[in-house]
Scaffold this active site. Structure first.
Site, PDB file in Angstrom:
ATOM      1  N   SER A 167      41.923 -11.550   4.352  1.00 60.32           N
ATOM      2  CA  SER A 167      41.758 -13.003   4.454  1.00 60.32           C
ATOM      3  C   SER A 167      41.917 -13.449   5.895  1.00 60.32           C
ATOM      4  O   SER A 167      42.362 -12.678   6.755  1.00 60.32           O
ATOM      5  CB  SER A 167      42.797 -13.727   3.573  1.00 60.32           C
TER       6      SER A 167
ATOM      7  N   SER B 191      51.414 -15.800  18.275  1.00 62.66           N
ATOM      8  CA  SER B 191      51.108 -17.195  17.966  1.00 62.66           C
ATOM      9  C   SER B 191      51.578 -18.021  19.150  1.00 62.66           C
ATOM     10  O   SER B 191      52.529 -17.634  19.848  1.00 62.66           O
ATOM     11  CB  SER B 191      51.845 -17.641  16.698  1.00 62.66           C
TER      12      SER B 191
ATOM     13  N   TYR C  93      59.678 -17.786  12.472  1.00 65.17           N
ATOM     14  CA  TYR C  93      58.300 -17.460  12.828  1.00 65.17           C
ATOM     15  C   TYR C  93      58.147 -17.274  14.339  1.00 65.17           C
ATOM     16  O   TYR C  93      57.556 -16.291  14.802  1.00 65.17           O
ATOM     17  CB  TYR C  93      57.375 -18.570  12.329  1.00 65.17           C
TER      18      TYR C  93
ATOM     19  N   THR D  52      43.115 -22.301   8.224  1.00 63.74           N
ATOM     20  CA  THR D  52      43.788 -21.390   7.305  1.00 63.74           C
ATOM     21  C   THR D  52      43.706 -21.988   5.907  1.00 63.74           C
ATOM     22  O   THR D  52      43.377 -23.163   5.743  1.00 63.74           O
ATOM     23  CB  THR D  52      45.268 -21.218   7.680  1.00 63.74           C
TER      24      THR D  52
END
Length: 254
Positions: free
Chosen positions: A15, A147, A160, A195
């Site tokens: 994905s 990120s 994260y 997303t």
């Protein structure tokens, strides 16, 4: 795609960024192994591109080793290009209002995003080191995914941001160590991308997110990420660097 990257492996390929990357590399002539914790998703993408779909938890060393062995058996060679897209996005405060200490969530995020990237990188390096060098001495390329949160982490992104900061920090020492084998290591740090989560948002919420992005004033498309992977593969002088792919966005504290 240069002929030397004839075989590729993409984690998180079922994905999002990984799926777009697998499709792009296949379109450029690569044979692609698609790894994902969702076996059905991996096999679906692999079927579309004529590749190999495998179920794999990247935080499981034995599972990753078995996946690399399967790729070797099916393609009769180790991959020269490995792209780490597998990861999870978590949100949670260090001190939530209920007084809990969500340490388990922090640990799981690091395990998947950071340890998982390291496990795949380690197996990739081992496999690539056994390949015959190409004319320029190169044996392979590993592209990890961080990120922009590693620099611009927002409130609620401690786990994260820490996990992606570790991926970014890993880049240079890994590139320096693996240089003697002719293996490059690069990292892409995506900004605000399309997303499943953003696709499900109301239009006004999507507009508010998009308003933060200078130019192009849109969410990043997974194909933008895939294109950069291909460009990194084609440019042999890119090594040991983290590239922000973010349309000049800088995330606000919240």
């Amino acid at each position: 795609m240069r002929e030397s990257f004839g075989t590729a492996l993409v984690t998180g390929g079922g994905s999002g960024l990984g799926r777009a990357t697998a499709r792009h590399l296949a379109a450029q002539g690569c044979r692609v192994a698609v790894l994902d914790c969702d076996l059905a998703a991996a096999e679906s993408v692999a079927k579309d591109i004529g590749g190999l779909g495998l179920g794999c938890d990247v935080s499981d060393t034995a599972a990753v080793g078995a996946a690399f062995a399967k790729v070797q058996a099916v393609f009769a060679t180790a991959p020269r290009l490995v792209v780490n897209c597998a990861g999870i996005g978590t949100a949670g405060r260090i001190l939530p209002r209920d007084g809990a200490l969500p340490i388990a969530a922090f640990e799981r995020t690091l395990r998947v995003n950071l340890l998982g990237s390291y496990i795949v990188l380690s197996h990739a390096a081992q496999a690539m080191a056994g390949l015959a060098p190409m004319a320029d001495g190169a044996r392979g390329l590993i592209v990890n995914t961080a990120s922009v949160a590693y620099q611009d982490g927002q409130i609620g992104q401690a786990a994260y941001a820490a996990s992606k900061g570790g991926v970014a920090a890993l880049t240079l020492p890994a590139a320096r160590e693996l240089a003697r084998f002719g293996i490059r290591v690069m990292t892409i740090a995506p900004g605000l991308f399309e997303t499943p989560m953003t696709e499900a948002l109301p239009e006004d919420a999507r507009a508010a997110i998009t308003a933060q992005i200078p130019f192009p004033a849109r969410l990043g498309a997974p194909e933008d990420f895939a294109l950069l992977v291909g460009q990194i593969a084609l440019n042999p002088y890119l090594n040991g660097e983290v590239i922000r792919l973010d349309a000049a966005v800088r995330l606000a504290p919240r």
